[in-house]
Design an enzyme around this catalytic site. Structure first.
Site, short mmCIF file in Angstrom:
data_model
loop_
_atom_site.label_atom_id
_atom_site.label_comp_id
_atom_site.label_asym_id
_atom_site.label_seq_id
_atom_site.Cartn_x
_atom_site.Cartn_y
_atom_site.Cartn_z
N GLY A 74 34.77 -7.05 10.36
CA GLY A 74 34.77 -7.32 8.90
C GLY A 74 33.43 -7.76 8.35
N THR A 128 29.89 -9.62 7.18
CA THR A 128 29.60 -10.73 6.29
C THR A 128 30.77 -10.94 5.33
N THR A 152 24.52 -2.21 9.48
CA THR A 152 24.29 -3.54 10.08
C THR A 152 24.08 -4.65 9.05
N GLY A 174 18.26 -21.24 -6.33
CA GLY A 174 18.66 -19.88 -6.71
C GLY A 174 19.90 -19.90 -7.58
N GLY A 217 21.58 -17.37 -8.64
CA GLY A 217 22.20 -16.04 -8.56
C GLY A 217 23.68 -16.18 -8.26
N GLY A 269 24.66 -18.90 -5.46
CA GLY A 269 24.42 -20.26 -5.95
C GLY A 269 25.48 -20.70 -6.94
N GLU A 324 16.22 -22.74 -10.44
CA GLU A 324 16.07 -21.29 -10.53
C GLU A 324 14.66 -20.95 -11.02
N HIS A 343 31.83 -3.40 -2.29
CA HIS A 343 32.42 -2.14 -2.75
C HIS A 343 31.40 -1.01 -2.78
N HIS A 375 50.26 -6.62 -25.33
CA HIS A 375 50.03 -7.89 -26.02
C HIS A 375 51.02 -8.94 -25.50
P1 FAD Z 1 27.88 -6.62 6.56
O1 FAD Z 1 29.13 -7.03 5.91
O2 FAD Z 1 26.76 -7.60 6.59
O3 FAD Z 1 28.27 -6.21 8.05
C1 FAD Z 1 27.33 -5.85 8.98
C2 FAD Z 1 27.92 -6.07 10.36
O4 FAD Z 1 27.08 -5.47 11.32
C3 FAD Z 1 28.03 -7.54 10.75
O5 FAD Z 1 29.33 -7.83 11.20
C4 FAD Z 1 27.01 -7.70 11.88
O6 FAD Z 1 27.42 -8.65 12.86
C5 FAD Z 1 27.00 -6.31 12.46
N1 FAD Z 1 25.77 -5.96 13.18
C6 FAD Z 1 24.50 -6.11 12.77
N2 FAD Z 1 23.64 -5.61 13.67
C7 FAD Z 1 24.40 -5.13 14.69
C8 FAD Z 1 24.12 -4.48 15.91
N3 FAD Z 1 22.86 -4.16 16.26
N4 FAD Z 1 25.14 -4.14 16.71
C9 FAD Z 1 26.42 -4.42 16.36
N5 FAD Z 1 26.75 -5.02 15.21
C10 FAD Z 1 25.76 -5.35 14.38
N6 FAD Z 1 30.06 -8.71 -2.26
C11 FAD Z 1 30.99 -8.31 -3.15
O7 FAD Z 1 31.07 -7.12 -3.47
N7 FAD Z 1 31.89 -9.21 -3.68
C12 FAD Z 1 31.85 -10.52 -3.38
O8 FAD Z 1 32.65 -11.30 -3.87
C13 FAD Z 1 30.86 -10.97 -2.46
N8 FAD Z 1 30.79 -12.27 -2.12
C14 FAD Z 1 29.85 -12.67 -1.21
C15 FAD Z 1 29.77 -14.02 -0.90
C16 FAD Z 1 28.83 -14.46 0.02
C17 FAD Z 1 28.75 -15.92 0.37
C18 FAD Z 1 27.95 -13.52 0.65
C19 FAD Z 1 26.95 -13.98 1.66
C20 FAD Z 1 28.02 -12.17 0.32
C21 FAD Z 1 28.96 -11.74 -0.61
N9 FAD Z 1 29.04 -10.41 -0.99
C22 FAD Z 1 29.98 -10.01 -1.90
C23 FAD Z 1 28.15 -9.38 -0.42
C24 FAD Z 1 28.88 -8.61 0.69
O9 FAD Z 1 29.33 -9.51 1.67
C25 FAD Z 1 27.95 -7.58 1.30
O10 FAD Z 1 27.39 -6.77 0.29
C26 FAD Z 1 28.71 -6.71 2.29
O11 FAD Z 1 29.29 -7.47 3.31
C27 FAD Z 1 27.79 -5.65 2.89
O12 FAD Z 1 28.52 -4.89 3.79
P2 FAD Z 1 27.83 -4.14 5.02
O13 FAD Z 1 28.91 -3.39 5.69
O14 FAD Z 1 26.64 -3.39 4.55
O15 FAD Z 1 27.26 -5.30 5.95
P1 NAD Z 2 20.79 -13.16 -5.94
O1 NAD Z 2 19.76 -12.10 -5.88
O2 NAD Z 2 22.05 -12.91 -6.67
O3 NAD Z 2 20.18 -14.49 -6.59
C1 NAD Z 2 19.05 -15.12 -6.08
C2 NAD Z 2 18.47 -15.97 -7.18
O4 NAD Z 2 17.46 -16.78 -6.61
C3 NAD Z 2 17.83 -15.16 -8.30
O5 NAD Z 2 18.31 -15.63 -9.53
C4 NAD Z 2 16.34 -15.41 -8.10
O6 NAD Z 2 15.62 -15.39 -9.32
C5 NAD Z 2 16.35 -16.79 -7.48
N1 NAD Z 2 15.19 -17.10 -6.66
C6 NAD Z 2 14.53 -16.30 -5.79
N2 NAD Z 2 13.53 -16.96 -5.19
C7 NAD Z 2 13.56 -18.22 -5.69
C8 NAD Z 2 12.78 -19.40 -5.46
N3 NAD Z 2 11.78 -19.40 -4.58
N4 NAD Z 2 13.09 -20.52 -6.16
C9 NAD Z 2 14.12 -20.53 -7.05
N5 NAD Z 2 14.88 -19.45 -7.29
C10 NAD Z 2 14.61 -18.31 -6.61
O7 NAD Z 2 21.06 -13.56 -4.41
P2 NAD Z 2 22.17 -14.47 -3.75
O8 NAD Z 2 22.85 -15.29 -4.78
O9 NAD Z 2 21.51 -15.13 -2.61
O10 NAD Z 2 23.18 -13.39 -3.22
C11 NAD Z 2 22.75 -12.44 -2.23
C12 NAD Z 2 23.49 -11.14 -2.36
O11 NAD Z 2 24.86 -11.32 -2.06
C13 NAD Z 2 23.39 -10.61 -3.76
O12 NAD Z 2 22.73 -9.37 -3.70
C14 NAD Z 2 24.78 -10.43 -4.23
O13 NAD Z 2 24.99 -9.15 -4.76
C15 NAD Z 2 25.64 -10.62 -3.00
N6 NAD Z 2 26.78 -11.46 -3.43
C16 NAD Z 2 27.67 -10.91 -4.28
C17 NAD Z 2 28.72 -11.67 -4.75
C18 NAD Z 2 29.68 -11.05 -5.70
O14 NAD Z 2 29.70 -9.84 -5.82
N7 NAD Z 2 30.50 -11.83 -6.39
C19 NAD Z 2 28.86 -12.98 -4.36
C20 NAD Z 2 27.91 -13.53 -3.51
C21 NAD Z 2 26.87 -12.74 -3.04
#
Ligand code: FAD
Ligand code: NAD
Length: 471
Positions: free
Chosen positions: A41, A43, A146, A183, A185, A188, A206, A326, A449
């Site tokens: 699954g 990240t 990855t 951050g 974003g 944060g 930020e 997605h 509605h």
């Molecule tokens: P990942 O999900 O990162 O999966 C990559 C996998 O590859 C990992 O399991 C890793 O262990 C494995 N891997 C890496 N290298 C190797 C290797 N050499 N051999 C074997 N396995 C390996 N996105 C949204 O759309 N909605 C959200 O609400 C959302 N919330 C988030 C909240 C947080 C706190 C974080 C950190 C991210 C969030 N994201 C969200 C972003 C989302 O998690 C990622 O965009 C998404 O997981 C990317 O999918 P991926 O398959 O590219 O990689």
């Molecule tokens: P982000 O790119 O959303 O936000 C990072 C923020 O940090 C930006 O506003 C940037 O201006 C700021 N920043 C950068 N360098 C800085 C510095 N030195 N000092 C102060 N501020 C600084 O990144 P994130 O919040 O770390 O999330 C990472 C990725 O995970 C994003 O690409 C996001 O799409 C994905 N994610 C998605 C969801 C969701 O879809 N709901 C939830 C969590 C994470």
């Protein structure tokens, strides 16, 4: 050596990888998937989307009980946060989801391997298990999925105890007294909301002038106003973080303010949430001659998501574009179908973005800033939730829906909303835009509605001919 032979090997089991593997199997391709961790699954399911939403839901229940129930005529006494139970429920939600993926692999006859996947050459991948045991498998095609890891600030080392990333922040055992977030974003603001709802003082530092700076400008402004008002969150905008130090259980963060002065904040934890970086370590890309892109250090791909090496594809966070689950999933399906000889298509302009704060923020298509930059003539229509009957009933009157439409043709070019259940409501705008609907098309469709979705209809009416009914 007699190697297991596959049509497709997928490296990484996040939403990109596991969806690609399932779609490959559905299309009759013999598929293997490799994951370095013991649960599938990626990240998203383990330390991202799913656990963060589990905690957002729990903390929202607490916050509502503490602040809104009285107004509804529901009185509680002795309301307490049980962090152990809250985290245990989150772990259970993760387990349900990750075991679901293991089930789907079995159901679809996908061979799964636990260990680090590394290219030997373009068709051969070796898997090194935690115990050091090496297995090698062979594939006609390889999909790299990855993912990514948190971006580190070189001058601010994460110690995973007091200076932490989102991963540790999803597993705190206490509610911090003061949580500092670097951050403003998505991460944060979502994690800041969790702990602010549970009672922490939250300060966001930020670099840019606006929070969620890549979304339509109006959204960040409104979200900042509401988070300040409803959760007491503090924002230090335009601040350049210069360092962080820890002493015992305290952390001090320093930043340069816009006028060149110094800001010093002392807190209990500091979350570094300044973006994520493609994860390619240990993948052995050098053995197949792939160099990372100069900008962003991502794996280069063409329009078919194929790397410069024929038969090797890459999807999700490890390539260009939005880092969203997605987006990764859609790319997984896309590549599987390309390998099977089909002609799939992704419209990257129509990948919605959502922030799961309360109110939720959701967007699709072009922002006003982008349309202005492109010199495109457009009309706007907005509708505030304070004029919605449904929002009044649930006391969710902050926020608005904004529809941007082509000035000449009325085609919807972008929809930006902040308000209750915006995360689910944006789907209507995506469907409309996929079918190239005009604002009037949305305005003429009957909306139940009372629902929050009526606000989208009203905003579309406002964009069509400034004729919203309830405003
Ligand atoms: P990942 O999900 O990162 O999966 C990559 C996998 O590859 C990992 O399991 C890793 O262990 C494995 N891997 C890496 N290298 C190797 C290797 N050499 N051999 C074997 N396995 C390996 N996105 C949204 O759309 N909605 C959200 O609400 C959302 N919330 C988030 C909240 C947080 C706190 C974080 C950190 C991210 C969030 N994201 C969200 C972003 C989302 O998690 C990622 O965009 C998404 O997981 C990317 O999918 P991926 O398959 O590219 O990689
Ligand atoms: P982000 O790119 O959303 O936000 C990072 C923020 O940090 C930006 O506003 C940037 O201006 C700021 N920043 C950068 N360098 C800085 C510095 N030195 N000092 C102060 N501020 C600084 O990144 P994130 O919040 O770390 O999330 C990472 C990725 O995970 C994003 O690409 C996001 O799409 C994905 N994610 C998605 C969801 C969701 O879809 N709901 C939830 C969590 C994470």
């Amino acid at each position: 050596m007699n190697l297991m032979q596959y049509d497709v090997i997928v490296i990484g089991s996040g939403p990109g990888g596991y969806v690609a593997a399932i779609r490959c199997a559905q299309l009759g391709l013999k598929t293997a998937i490799i994951e370095k961790y013991s649960t599938f699954g990626g990240t998203c399911l383990n330390v991202g989307c799913i656990p963060s939403k589990a905690l957002l839901d729990s903390s929202e229940h607490y916050h509502n009980a503490a602040t809104h129930f009285g107004t509804h005529g529901i009185n509680l006494s002795n309301l307490k946060v049980d962090m152990k139970q809250m985290m245990a429920r989150k772990e259970d939600v993760i387990a349900q989801n990750t075991s679901g993926i293991a089930f789907l692999f079995k159901k679809n006859k996908i061979d799964s391997f636990i260990g680090m996947g590394s290219f030997v050459d373009k068709n051969n991948v070796k898997i090194t298990g935690e115990d050091g045991k090496v297995t090698q498998i062979s594939g006609k095609n390889v999909i790299i999925a990855t993912g990514s890891k948190p971006t580190a600030l070189p001058f601010l080392p994460v110690d995973k105890k007091r200076i932490i990333t989102s991963t540790e922040a999803l597993a705190l055992t206490e509610v911090p007294g003061h949580l500092i977030i670097i951050g403003g974003g998505v991460i944060g603001l979502e994690l800041g909301s969790v702990y602010a709802r549970l009672g922490a003082k939250v300060s966001v530092v930020e670099y840019e002038k606006s929070i969620i700076p890549t979304m339509d400008g109006g959204l960040g402004k409104e979200l900042q106003r509401v988070l300040k008002k409803s959760l007491g969150m503090e924002f230090y905008m335009g601040h350049k973080v210069t360092g962080a130090t820890t002493k015992g259980k305290k952390v001090t963060v320093t930043a340069e303010d816009p006028k060149g002065g110094e800001l010093k904040l002392e807190g209990d934890y500091c979350i570094v949430a300044v973006g994520r970086t493609a994860y390619t370590e240990g993948l052995g890309l050098e053995h197949i001659g792939i160099s990372l892109e100069e900008r962003g250090k991502k794996i280069p791909v063409n329009e078919g998501l194929e790397t410069p090496v024929q038969g090797v594809y890459a999807i999700g966070d490890v390539i260009k574009g939005a880092m969203l689950a997605h987006k990764a999933e859609d790319e997984g399906v896309f590549v599987a179908e390309r390998i099977a000889g089909q002609k799939p298509h992704i419209d990257y302009n129509l990948i919605p973005g959502v922030v799961y704060t309360w109110p939720e923020v959701a967007s699709v298509g072009k922002t006003e800033e982008q349309l202005k930059q492109e010199g495109k003539k457009y009309k706007t229509g907005s509708f505030p939730f304070k004029a919605s009957g449904r929002a009044k009933a649930s006391m969710d009157t902050d926020g608005f829906v904004k529809v941007l439409a082509d000035e000449q043709t009325d085609e919807v070019l972008g929809v930006h909303m902040i308000g209750p259940r915006a995360a689910d409501m944006i789907a209507e705008a995506v469907v409309a835009m996929e079918y190239r609907a005009s604002a009037e098309d949305i305005a003429r469709i009957c909306h139940a509605h009372p629902t929050y979705t009526e606000a989208l209809r009203e905003a579309a009416l406002a964009a069509t001919a400034n004729r919203a009914i309830h405003m």
